[in-house]
Scaffold this active site. Structure first.
Site, PDB file in Angstrom:
ATOM      1  N   ASP A   1      34.916  51.549  44.349  1.00  0.00           N
ATOM      2  CA  ASP A   1      35.170  50.233  44.938  1.00  0.00           C
ATOM      3  C   ASP A   1      36.592  49.774  44.633  1.00  0.00           C
ATOM      4  O   ASP A   1      37.468  50.586  44.316  1.00  0.00           O
ATOM      5  CB  ASP A   1      34.127  49.237  44.437  1.00  0.00           C
TER       6      ASP A   1
ATOM      7  N   HIS B   1      35.452  42.496  44.340  1.00  0.00           N
ATOM      8  CA  HIS B   1      34.442  43.053  45.247  1.00  0.00           C
ATOM      9  C   HIS B   1      33.485  43.991  44.520  1.00  0.00           C
ATOM     10  O   HIS B   1      32.253  43.918  44.705  1.00  0.00           O
ATOM     11  CB  HIS B   1      35.139  43.787  46.394  1.00  0.00           C
TER      12      HIS B   1
ATOM     13  N   SER C   1      28.540  45.617  52.576  1.00  0.00           N
ATOM     14  CA  SER C   1      29.001  45.897  51.218  1.00  0.00           C
ATOM     15  C   SER C   1      27.891  45.707  50.201  1.00  0.00           C
ATOM     16  O   SER C   1      27.942  46.285  49.111  1.00  0.00           O
ATOM     17  CB  SER C   1      30.159  44.968  50.846  1.00  0.00           C
TER      18      SER C   1
END
Length: 544
Positions: free
Chosen positions: A180, A220, A399
């Site tokens: 990520d 994220h 995601s």
């Protein structure tokens, strides 16, 4: 005319000086047998055992890139080495066109592929890839926590994941690698305290910064981890709260560059070497590069055209389950999945709402070559997560449907530790609500992990030992499969069917450990059925 010529000459000169991204591939590796004789120099004991449990042999891809080749390329004028891949036997480099092209004169170089496809000649036409992050996510503070799982109740119960948790299948003993953009706050925020206290963060690496500081970068990855490993009583429970995690940063938020694909493959190789069971990635690559010359098109989504999808296929062939978010481009002019969600070997995950309807932003299939994509769906709208400060928040995107699914993969694999990665994927697909009639928006649908447990109840016509010994491998495969079964079983046959149910190949009178050629079949996914007098088994095989 002279003035125009001068302008053209200037533009040509500037092009020659421009830094280009490229992959240089080598034609050999040194000391192959030495590495085969000493596998622990390449892989951890856990990685070797994962291979052995799935009848996956070491091969050429496992051998490291020859150091002398790297040294010589590094010393070449105008060349910067950005990343390397043993699986591809390649380096990712940057340099001007002439400097990169000059590398083809080295005796150990087989080809050079530019990320800008327009620069490739007939001697180097392999398609390359470009980078694009998932679309920005909507975030809001979450409150009104009333359930045992808190407001994360629905995203787990939609998959019947609570049933696995009640059976004490919470991912314990499985390792998930997250590839990520960053993981700030994981080392300090309360929702990750349970992971820290139980030593469940077992390592990681920042490939962008070339450092061991992986508690950095964009938040994220923190959100992603919280959907699997987060825990805050009556607020948030991840789908695999007792799994172990490796955290890898490969996304560079300062730019969109093809090198991010190479970082991804490096991370997947490290995950393999550490013995990881599951890779989760919410990164997708289609268009929107900083340099538009590196953009991809839907026509590149053929399962193995891009560098990252090739890497994802190799990762799958090593016995890991690779879970990839389908993408958030469903409302865009180009709504299709990107790479590596298109890869043959991955489990690509789209997004649905809390009421099980497809989220409109969720990217659609099929792949350009016509395969069902996405593979499955999970909640990806208004998911409950934790941020880097420990706040319980809500966010939307594939995601998060991807890692929610990856956590459940860990739980079901904990329940069936002797199953191969392909068998686990088959279980998940067969339990999904659209398995009999998949489509380009939902794939095979929403898995039911309670049903997945039931699918694996012992076959009434075979004892447990027989079930374990009947295998079709390798999967994916480039040319053939081997079929192993106890010698006591006689007069067997195997039939292969296309994705629409047409019989495409049949072999009768099988003998144990027989090799069956698939050379006559085009690349794609096929169903198979093995039959003996008192035993039958079905599954899927991917032909590369």
């Amino acid at each position: 005319m002279n003035r125009l010529f001068s302008i053209l000459l200037l533009l040509t000169s500037l092009s020659a000086l421009c830094q280009e991204d490229a992959w240089v591939y080598f034609n050999a590796k040194s000391n192959e047998q030495g590495y085969y004789n000493a596998p622990l120099t390449m892989l951890s004991q856990r990685a070797i055992e994962r291979r052995q449990n799935q009848n996956i042999s070491l091969d050429f891809k496992d051998i490291p890139v020859t150091p002398a080749y790297i040294t010589q390329v590094k010393s070449s004028p105008g060349i910067t080495v950005m990343a390397k891949s043993k699986w591809m036997n390649a380096l990712h480099i940057q340099g001007n066109f002439a400097a990169v092209k000059a590398l083809t004169s080295l005796s150990f170089v087989s080809k050079v592929i530019f990320a800008n496809k327009a620069l490739n000649t007939s001697t180097a036409t392999t398609k390359t890839a470009k980078t694009v992050k998932q679309k920005s996510i909507e975030v809001s503070t979450q409150s009104n926590i009333n359930f045992a799982y808190g407001n994360s109740d629905n995203q787990i119960k939609m998959l019947n994941g609570d049933y696995l948790h009640q059976q004490n299948y919470t991912g314990n003993g499985k390792i998930i690698a997250i590839i990520d953009a960053g993981f700030p706050g994981v080392n300090t925020a309360q929702p990750f305290k349970r992971l820290r206290d139980n030593n469940k963060i077992i390592g990681g690496y920042n490939f962008v910064g070339r450092s061991t500081n992986f508690y950095a970068g964009d938040h994220h990855g923190t959100y992603v981890l919280s959907s699997m490993g987060g825990y805050k009583e009556n607020a948030l429970v991840g789908t695999a709260p007792d799994a172990s995690y490796c955290l890898f940063i490969t996304e560079d938020n300062s730019q969109e560059s093809p090198v991010e694909q190479s970082y991804w493959v490096e991370a997947a190789e490290m995950a393999d070497s550490l013995g990881v069971d599951i890779i989760n990635s919410s990164l997708g690559y289609l268009n929107g590069h900083t340099n538009p010359n590196y953009d991809l098109t839907y026509a590149d989504m053929t399962g193995d055209a891009t560098f990252i999808s090739k890497g994802a296929n190799v990762a799958s062939s090593r016995g890991m389950v690779v879970v990839v978010s389908a993408g958030n481009e469903g409302n865009e002019s180009e709504p299709h999945i990107g790479a590596p969600a298109d890869a043959f070997g991955v489990l690509s995950v789209g997004a649905v709402t809390a009421s099980r309807a497809r989220a409109t932003f969720s990217s659609i299939g099929p792949s350009f070559d016509g395969r069902i994509k996405p593979d499955v769906m999970a909640q990806g709208q208004a998911d409950v997560l934790a941020d880097e400060f420990g706040n319980i928040i809500s966010a939307s995107g594939t995601s998060f449907s991807g890692p929610i699914m990856a956590g459940m993969v860990a739980c079901i694999w904990q329940a069936f530790p002797n199953k191969t990665s392909q068998q686990i994927k088959d279980l998940i697909l067969q339990s999904s609500d659209k398995f009999a009639s998949p489509n380009s928006e939902y794939g095979y649908g929403i898995p039911n992990f309670n049903l997945a447990l039931g699918i694996q109840l012992p076959d009434p016509f075979a004892d447990a030992e027989t079930e374990k010994e009947v295998a079709v491998y390798p999967n994916p495969t480039a040319s053939s499969v081997r079929i192993s079964f106890p010698e006591s079983m006689k007069a067997g046959s195997i039939i292969f069917y296309s994705s629409v149910g047409a019989k495409v190949l049949e072999k009768d009178n099988l003998v144990s450990d027989q090799s069956v050629s698939l050379e006559s079949l085009a690349a794609g996914t096929y169903l198979y059925k093995i039959e003996f007098d008192t035993y039958s088994k079905t599954g899927k095989i991917v032909k590369l």
